[in-house]
Scaffold this motif. Structure first.
Motif, PDB file in Angstrom:
ATOM      1  N   VAL A   1     -18.401   9.147  61.652  1.00  0.00           N
ATOM      2  CA  VAL A   1     -18.741   9.313  60.099  1.00  0.00           C
ATOM      3  C   VAL A   1     -18.365   7.577  59.726  1.00  0.00           C
ATOM      4  CG1 VAL A   1     -17.246   9.840  58.671  1.00  0.00           C
ATOM      5  CG2 VAL A   1     -16.997  11.317  60.738  1.00  0.00           C
ATOM      6  N   GLN A   2     -17.968   6.971  59.780  1.00  0.00           N
ATOM      7  CA  GLN A   2     -17.736   5.291  59.570  1.00  0.00           C
ATOM      8  C   GLN A   2     -19.702   4.542  59.296  1.00  0.00           C
ATOM      9  OE1 GLN A   2     -15.981   1.837  61.311  1.00  0.00           O
ATOM     10  NE2 GLN A   2     -14.675   1.818  59.363  1.00  0.00           N
ATOM     11  N   TYR A   3     -20.119   4.866  60.130  1.00  0.00           N
ATOM     12  CA  TYR A   3     -21.634   4.334  60.931  1.00  0.00           C
ATOM     13  C   TYR A   3     -22.751   5.043  59.828  1.00  0.00           C
ATOM     14  CZ  TYR A   3     -23.113   6.698  64.546  1.00  0.00           C
ATOM     15  OH  TYR A   3     -23.479   7.735  65.248  1.00  0.00           O
ATOM     16  N   VAL A   4     -22.570   5.930  59.753  1.00  0.00           N
ATOM     17  CA  VAL A   4     -23.221   6.637  58.762  1.00  0.00           C
ATOM     18  C   VAL A   4     -22.704   6.590  57.284  1.00  0.00           C
ATOM     19  CG1 VAL A   4     -23.858   9.197  58.485  1.00  0.00           C
ATOM     20  CG2 VAL A   4     -24.078   9.097  60.540  1.00  0.00           C
ATOM     21  N   LEU A   5     -21.460   6.229  56.814  1.00  0.00           N
ATOM     22  CA  LEU A   5     -21.152   6.128  55.533  1.00  0.00           C
ATOM     23  C   LEU A   5     -22.107   4.599  55.597  1.00  0.00           C
ATOM     24  CD1 LEU A   5     -17.861   6.990  55.105  1.00  0.00           C
ATOM     25  CD2 LEU A   5     -20.081   8.491  54.433  1.00  0.00           C
ATOM     26  N   TYR A   6     -21.664   3.740  56.496  1.00  0.00           N
ATOM     27  CA  TYR A   6     -22.473   2.179  56.123  1.00  0.00           C
ATOM     28  C   TYR A   6     -23.862   2.318  56.448  1.00  0.00           C
ATOM     29  CZ  TYR A   6     -17.182   0.489  57.541  1.00  0.00           C
ATOM     30  OH  TYR A   6     -16.106   0.071  57.613  1.00  0.00           O
ATOM     31  N   VAL A   7     -24.081   3.122  57.132  1.00  0.00           N
ATOM     32  CA  VAL A   7     -26.284   3.133  57.359  1.00  0.00           C
ATOM     33  C   VAL A   7     -26.510   3.218  56.534  1.00  0.00           C
ATOM     34  CG1 VAL A   7     -27.911   3.780  58.552  1.00  0.00           C
ATOM     35  CG2 VAL A   7     -25.966   2.517  59.903  1.00  0.00           C
ATOM     36  N   PHE A   8     -25.398   4.790  55.839  1.00  0.00           N
ATOM     37  CA  PHE A   8     -26.539   4.761  54.476  1.00  0.00           C
ATOM     38  C   PHE A   8     -26.026   4.178  53.338  1.00  0.00           C
ATOM     39  CE2 PHE A   8     -24.864   7.723  50.493  1.00  0.00           C
ATOM     40  CZ  PHE A   8     -26.232   8.277  50.277  1.00  0.00           C
ATOM     41  N   ALA A   9     -24.710   3.541  53.040  1.00  0.00           N
ATOM     42  CA  ALA A   9     -25.299   2.165  52.166  1.00  0.00           C
ATOM     43  C   ALA A   9     -25.730   1.008  51.902  1.00  0.00           C
ATOM     44  CB  ALA A   9     -23.437   1.907  51.718  1.00  0.00           C
ATOM     45  N   LEU A  10     -26.383   0.522  53.515  1.00  0.00           N
ATOM     46  CA  LEU A  10     -27.351  -0.361  53.325  1.00  0.00           C
ATOM     47  C   LEU A  10     -28.751   0.120  53.539  1.00  0.00           C
ATOM     48  CD1 LEU A  10     -28.390  -2.802  54.711  1.00  0.00           C
ATOM     49  CD2 LEU A  10     -28.102  -2.057  57.018  1.00  0.00           C
ATOM     50  N   HIS A  11     -29.029   1.799  53.770  1.00  0.00           N
ATOM     51  CA  HIS A  11     -30.349   2.477  52.970  1.00  0.00           C
ATOM     52  C   HIS A  11     -30.125   2.294  52.134  1.00  0.00           C
ATOM     53  CE1 HIS A  11     -33.947   5.677  52.408  1.00  0.00           C
ATOM     54  NE2 HIS A  11     -32.330   6.024  51.825  1.00  0.00           N
ATOM     55  N   ARG A  12     -29.520   2.587  51.073  1.00  0.00           N
ATOM     56  CA  ARG A  12     -30.164   2.579  49.846  1.00  0.00           C
ATOM     57  C   ARG A  12     -30.028   0.593  49.637  1.00  0.00           C
ATOM     58  NH1 ARG A  12     -27.487   6.714  45.417  1.00  0.00           N
ATOM     59  NH2 ARG A  12     -28.834   8.153  46.167  1.00  0.00           N
ATOM     60  N   LEU A  13     -29.374   0.424  49.727  1.00  0.00           N
ATOM     61  CA  LEU A  13     -29.410  -1.230  49.733  1.00  0.00           C
ATOM     62  C   LEU A  13     -30.850  -1.938  49.989  1.00  0.00           C
ATOM     63  CD1 LEU A  13     -28.011  -4.547  48.281  1.00  0.00           C
ATOM     64  CD2 LEU A  13     -27.830  -4.196  50.764  1.00  0.00           C
ATOM     65  N   LEU A  14     -31.528  -1.044  51.294  1.00  0.00           N
ATOM     66  CA  LEU A  14     -32.405  -2.323  51.316  1.00  0.00           C
ATOM     67  C   LEU A  14     -33.618  -1.069  50.676  1.00  0.00           C
ATOM     68  CD1 LEU A  14     -31.954  -1.814  55.548  1.00  0.00           C
ATOM     69  CD2 LEU A  14     -32.235  -4.246  53.660  1.00  0.00           C
ATOM     70  N   ARG A  15     -33.715  -0.174  50.375  1.00  0.00           N
ATOM     71  CA  ARG A  15     -34.590   0.932  49.481  1.00  0.00           C
ATOM     72  C   ARG A  15     -34.191  -0.287  48.241  1.00  0.00           C
ATOM     73  NH1 ARG A  15     -32.818   6.805  48.560  1.00  0.00           N
ATOM     74  NH2 ARG A  15     -31.632   5.350  46.783  1.00  0.00           N
ATOM     75  N   ALA A  16     -33.510  -0.820  47.504  1.00  0.00           N
ATOM     76  CA  ALA A  16     -33.423  -0.668  46.005  1.00  0.00           C
ATOM     77  C   ALA A  16     -34.246  -2.360  45.938  1.00  0.00           C
ATOM     78  CB  ALA A  16     -32.062  -1.550  45.597  1.00  0.00           C
ATOM     79  N   ARG A  17     -34.144  -3.071  47.355  1.00  0.00           N
ATOM     80  CA  ARG A  17     -34.556  -5.000  47.481  1.00  0.00           C
ATOM     81  C   ARG A  17     -35.315  -5.299  48.534  1.00  0.00           C
ATOM     82  NH1 ARG A  17     -28.552  -8.039  46.557  1.00  0.00           N
ATOM     83  NH2 ARG A  17     -28.410  -6.537  44.530  1.00  0.00           N
ATOM     84  N   LEU A  18     -35.679  -4.219  49.643  1.00  0.00           N
ATOM     85  CA  LEU A  18     -36.947  -4.884  50.107  1.00  0.00           C
ATOM     86  C   LEU A  18     -38.591  -4.254  49.881  1.00  0.00           C
ATOM     87  CD1 LEU A  18     -37.423  -6.467  52.610  1.00  0.00           C
ATOM     88  CD2 LEU A  18     -36.935  -3.712  54.353  1.00  0.00           C
ATOM     89  N   PRO A  19     -38.988  -4.985  49.329  1.00  0.00           N
ATOM     90  CA  PRO A  19     -40.284  -4.518  49.260  1.00  0.00           C
ATOM     91  C   PRO A  19     -41.420  -3.240  50.282  1.00  0.00           C
ATOM     92  CG  PRO A  19     -40.650  -6.867  47.828  1.00  0.00           C
ATOM     93  CD  PRO A  19     -39.007  -6.491  49.057  1.00  0.00           C
ATOM     94  N   GLY A  20     -41.596  -2.186  50.624  1.00  0.00           N
ATOM     95  CA  GLY A  20     -42.210  -1.569  51.026  1.00  0.00           C
ATOM     96  C   GLY A  20     -41.007  -1.090  52.423  1.00  0.00           C
ATOM     97  N   TYR A  21     -39.939  -0.915  52.067  1.00  0.00           N
ATOM     98  CA  TYR A  21     -39.017  -0.550  52.408  1.00  0.00           C
ATOM     99  C   TYR A  21     -39.251   1.119  53.512  1.00  0.00           C
ATOM    100  CZ  TYR A  21     -34.501   1.957  54.472  1.00  0.00           C
ATOM    101  OH  TYR A  21     -33.465   2.371  55.497  1.00  0.00           O
ATOM    102  N   ASP A  22     -39.378   0.775  54.817  1.00  0.00           N
ATOM    103  CA  ASP A  22     -39.455   2.394  55.528  1.00  0.00           C
ATOM    104  C   ASP A  22     -37.731   2.320  57.115  1.00  0.00           C
ATOM    105  OD1 ASP A  22     -40.437   4.828  56.162  1.00  0.00           O
ATOM    106  OD2 ASP A  22     -40.912   3.756  58.672  1.00  0.00           O
ATOM    107  N   TYR A  23     -36.821   3.393  56.150  1.00  0.00           N
ATOM    108  CA  TYR A  23     -36.486   3.728  57.351  1.00  0.00           C
ATOM    109  C   TYR A  23     -36.322   3.533  59.113  1.00  0.00           C
ATOM    110  CZ  TYR A  23     -31.941   5.356  59.853  1.00  0.00           C
ATOM    111  OH  TYR A  23     -30.481   5.997  60.038  1.00  0.00           O
TER     112      TYR A  23
END
Length: 121
Positions: free
Chosen positions: A54-76
């Motif tokens: 559960v912890q790592y899913v929450l961490y990956v989710f938070a990183l996903h949101r950060l990358l989507r906002a800041r990394l141009p062309g981000y794709d999971y």
């Protein structure tokens, strides 16, 4: 109560390797008396017993949101490496105490949609 503390933790490390982003968490769990105790099955069992999944899913989710906002062309699928749990006592094991996994895209996108709904309220 089993999830108590899940929202109080923090990522130990976020890093990029070969174009993929990872969340790393260091663990000092004792799994047995020697390096053989730190095989993939034992690390997975410890991960599930302590709800680090559960912890790592929450961490990956938070990183996903950060990358989507800041990394141009981000794709999971292309940019997300996943979560790495480093069992420090298993450094001498054949696995080097490393457990890595990437949650399915569908799970992260479902969480994204769920948390996006609160912005509409």
């Amino acid at each position: 109560t089993r999830l108590a503390g899940m929202l109080k933790g923090f990522m130990d490390l976020v890093f990029e390797h070969d174009g993929r982003w990872w969340v790393a968490d260091y663990k000092s769990n004792w799994l047995g008396p020697d390096a053989a105790a730190y095989d993939a099955a034992a690390m997975r069992a410890a991960l599930l017993a302590h709800r680090y999944d559960v912890q790592y899913v929450l961490y990956v989710f938070a990183l996903h949101r950060l990358l989507r906002a800041r990394l141009p062309g981000y794709d999971y699928g292309r940019h997300m490496g996943g979560a790495v749990y480093l069992f420090l006592r298993g450094a001498d094991a054949a696995t080097h105490g490393v457990f890595a996994e990437r949650p399915p895209r569908e799970l992260i996108e479902s969480l994204d949609a769920l948390f996006g709904m609160e912005a509409m309220a």
